[in-house]
Design a protein around this motif. Structure first.
Motif, mmCIF file in Angstrom:
data_model
loop_
_atom_site.group_PDB
_atom_site.id
_atom_site.type_symbol
_atom_site.label_atom_id
_atom_site.label_comp_id
_atom_site.label_asym_id
_atom_site.label_seq_id
_atom_site.Cartn_x
_atom_site.Cartn_y
_atom_site.Cartn_z
ATOM 1 N N LEU A 89 9.611 -1.420 57.058
ATOM 2 C CA LEU A 89 10.610 -0.461 56.919
ATOM 3 C C LEU A 89 11.179 0.861 57.629
ATOM 4 O O LEU A 89 10.388 0.618 58.224
ATOM 5 N N VAL A 90 11.646 0.777 57.896
ATOM 6 C CA VAL A 90 11.944 1.830 58.371
ATOM 7 C C VAL A 90 12.859 3.291 57.169
ATOM 8 O O VAL A 90 13.425 3.250 56.323
ATOM 9 N N LEU A 91 11.959 4.384 57.087
ATOM 10 C CA LEU A 91 11.749 4.795 55.864
ATOM 11 C C LEU A 91 12.795 6.089 55.908
ATOM 12 O O LEU A 91 12.640 7.125 57.022
ATOM 13 N N PRO A 92 13.433 6.773 55.635
ATOM 14 C CA PRO A 92 14.239 8.401 55.388
ATOM 15 C C PRO A 92 13.287 8.960 54.863
ATOM 16 O O PRO A 92 12.279 9.699 54.164
ATOM 17 N N VAL A 140 7.244 9.539 68.583
ATOM 18 C CA VAL A 140 7.599 7.845 69.555
ATOM 19 C C VAL A 140 8.697 8.282 67.596
ATOM 20 O O VAL A 140 7.747 8.313 66.853
ATOM 21 N N ARG A 141 9.889 7.831 67.507
ATOM 22 C CA ARG A 141 11.186 7.941 66.608
ATOM 23 C C ARG A 141 10.252 6.016 65.965
ATOM 24 O O ARG A 141 10.339 4.905 66.898
ATOM 25 N N ARG A 142 10.378 5.664 64.883
ATOM 26 C CA ARG A 142 10.752 4.935 64.160
ATOM 27 C C ARG A 142 11.677 4.047 64.709
ATOM 28 O O ARG A 142 12.213 2.600 64.577
ATOM 29 N N ASP A 143 13.169 4.198 64.001
ATOM 30 C CA ASP A 143 14.362 4.049 64.129
ATOM 31 C C ASP A 143 13.736 3.063 65.930
ATOM 32 O O ASP A 143 14.953 2.106 65.912
ATOM 33 N N MET A 148 17.035 -2.680 52.543
ATOM 34 C CA MET A 148 17.466 -3.692 52.598
ATOM 35 C C MET A 148 19.341 -2.781 53.178
ATOM 36 O O MET A 148 19.480 -3.267 53.936
ATOM 37 N N THR A 149 18.846 -1.582 53.047
ATOM 38 C CA THR A 149 20.042 -0.473 53.887
ATOM 39 C C THR A 149 18.964 -0.142 55.213
ATOM 40 O O THR A 149 19.663 -0.351 56.747
ATOM 41 N N HIS A 150 17.652 0.167 56.093
ATOM 42 C CA HIS A 150 17.379 0.902 56.992
ATOM 43 C C HIS A 150 16.078 -0.300 57.456
ATOM 44 O O HIS A 150 15.701 -0.180 58.620
ATOM 45 N N GLY A 151 15.766 -1.335 56.582
ATOM 46 C CA GLY A 151 14.904 -1.427 57.160
ATOM 47 C C GLY A 151 15.259 -2.415 58.246
ATOM 48 O O GLY A 151 15.889 -3.133 59.302
ATOM 49 N N ASP A 152 14.069 -3.435 59.451
ATOM 50 C CA ASP A 152 14.201 -4.522 60.776
ATOM 51 C C ASP A 152 13.413 -5.172 61.050
ATOM 52 O O ASP A 152 12.354 -5.050 59.754
ATOM 53 N N ASP A 153 13.117 -5.678 61.567
ATOM 54 C CA ASP A 153 12.716 -7.347 61.664
ATOM 55 C C ASP A 153 10.805 -6.392 61.608
ATOM 56 O O ASP A 153 9.534 -7.648 62.106
ATOM 57 N N SER A 154 10.224 -5.248 62.235
ATOM 58 C CA SER A 154 9.140 -4.632 62.234
ATOM 59 C C SER A 154 8.447 -3.385 60.467
ATOM 60 O O SER A 154 7.621 -3.851 60.943
#
Length: 479
Positions: free
Chosen positions: A283-286, A364-367, A275-281
């Motif tokens: 997860l976004v993992l540290p 390619v960066r995920r963020d 819930m801090t980093h995810g987006d509509d695609s």
């Protein structure tokens, strides 16, 4: 590519329905599955790998400071639980009881541990005799059971996984220092490894842990402005020690009671990361806790030399200490791009015949999906640098969200207005009266989150009663 778009579109937009967005990610990123036991989940391998990485980091931190891991029983006899009155009353609504062993009714009910203070106290009373036996700085990694009525994967389940530290000390000063040192470790874990900024402070008496003299907390803000209590550290004084008879011969050969702490973080941190980093695609993992830090996607891998080069790169990165996966399945590159975006892998390495001719690849960066063209000879330095940039960027984004959605208020009306359109952290003064704290919760829907260590002077009076204010408090709706 039509299938790729369909895969991503299956996630509900967080702006349309944040709760459904969260559930979609948990299911589609294969983090958890529902079980036949209501309120309990199956933690799937990908989520458990995230938890293992968190475990590894924090376990190393506490072992460096002299803590040791132990294992306590899962059952607590009712008579043992009853020894600390405030503690048992605080947990009574959430306790699960065992009444039968096989076909026989038990003479005494057994509690399935909701937390292990009583077990540690009983043990400490057996093994501590002299000041020379102190301190005891124990921790255990285990699951506990709390009979929650409303559940959500990772955030609130009837069984969850955590670490619980329990320490005893010769003096009050040592125990107080331990309590705050652990809180600092939790803040460091969230900031440096989970890329989550937090508000650090003390809970009010109303919100403190049952049986504690003082409870300290780190509160993170989720993308939707709600709070997530992400770790707590408790100072018990000698209350439990007196209830359980944990005494020792002090340096003057007089019997004294130990001073005690407990502290914990749990798998709800996985929910916090979503819930801090995810987006509509997805997860976004540290990078520090991502099971896969780099996924290698060969392009046109049927062509001679492509797969061999991809394997060579994967081996090099593994030797450099990078967690890497080479996806040599027969799925299309586009499908793989969407799949690993869903799973939040920080970096994607694309390599095809033209890249090999140039002795390069695409990173390619995920963020932000930004692309970097890197020489194959420099990957061992280029990739760690990009991972650091990635971690810094998602931390800053989360920090911006926290700062943007933290406001001040001097009256109840201002507090209500502050959260009229969305959840936020609201800073307000407080006189210290629990009745005023309760009135704020009743009229705004926001309980207190903490009294931050970094205090600000917003006004001179309490917004409820108008009496002189003593503390600035952060209020907010929480998960």
């Amino acid at each position: 590519m039509a299938d790729d778009k369909k895969l991503v579109s299956q996630i509900t937009s967080m702006e349309d329905d944040f709760a459904q967005w969260y559930t979609d990610i948990v299911k589609k990123a294969e983090l958890a599955d529902y079980s036949s036991m209501r309120g309990c989940i199956v933690v799937r391998p990908y989520a458990y790998a995230i938890w293992e990485n968190i475990q590894h980091i924090f376990d190393g931190m506490i072992k460096e400071t002299g803590h040791e891991n132990v294992a306590m029983p899962i059952f607590i006899p009712e008579s043992l639980l009853q020894k600390e009155k405030d503690h048992v009353e605080g947990f009574a609504p959430e306790v699960a009881w065992v009444t039968h062993g096989g076909n026989e009714k038990l003479e005494e009910r057994l509690c399935v541990r909701p937390t292990s203070e009583t077990l540690f106290c009983e043990h400490y009373a057996h093994i501590v005799h002299s000041w020379r036996d102190l301190p005891k700085k124990y921790n255990q990694w285990c699951s506990v059971v709390r009979w929650e009525k409303t559940t959500r994967p990772f955030l609130r389940t009837r069984e969850f996984w955590w670490q619980e530290g329990h320490t005893i000390h010769e003096t009050e000063a040592e125990a107080r220092k331990e309590t705050l040192d652990i809180l600092d470790m939790y803040e460091k874990l969230c900031r440096e490894y989970l890329c989550m900024p937090v508000v650090k402070g003390q809970k009010t008496d109303k919100e403190k842990f049952a049986g504690a003299e003082e409870t300290y907390t780190i509160e993170a803000m989720m993308h939707d402005g709600k709070a997530l209590q992400s770790g707590t550290s408790h100072y018990f004084g000698d209350g439990f020690a007196r209830a359980f008879g944990i005494q020792f011969a002090d340096r003057n050969n007089k019997l004294s009671y130990v001073h005690q702490t407990s502290w914990g973080i749990s798998t709800r941190l996985i929910g916090g990361i979503i819930m801090t980093h995810g987006d509509d695609s997805g997860l976004v993992l540290p990078p520090a806790i991502a099971p896969i830090q780099v996924v290698i996607v060969p392009v046109a891998m049927h062509k001679e030399g492509v797969l061999d080069k991809a394997r060579e790169v994967a081996d090099r990165l593994k030797k450099a200490g990078i967690r890497v996966k080479l996806d040599d399945s027969d799925q299309s590159p586009g499908w793989k791009y969407a799949e690993y975006e869903m799973k939040g892998v920080p970096l994607r390495l694309e390599i095809g015949p033209r890249d090999i001719e140039k002795n390069s690849c695409v990173l390619v960066r995920r963020d932000d999906r930004s692309k970097t063209f890197a020489s194959l000879d420099e990957l061992e330095t280029a990739i760690p640098a990009l991972l650091r940039q990635f971690a810094d960027a998602i931390y800053q984004k989360a920090k911006d969200n926290l700062e943007k959605n933290t406001v001040t208020a001097t009256t109840l009306e201002e507090m209500k207005a502050a959260i009229a359109d969305r959840s936020r952290f609201v800073k307000a003064m407080w006189c210290g009266d629990p009745a005023c704290e309760e009135a704020i919760k009743d009229q705004t829907g926001m309980p207190s989150r903490c009294m931050p260590f970094e205090q600000e002077h917003i006004s001179d009076v309490c917004p409820v009663c108008g009496r002189p204010a003593k503390k600035m408090v952060v209020f907010g709706i929480a998960y």
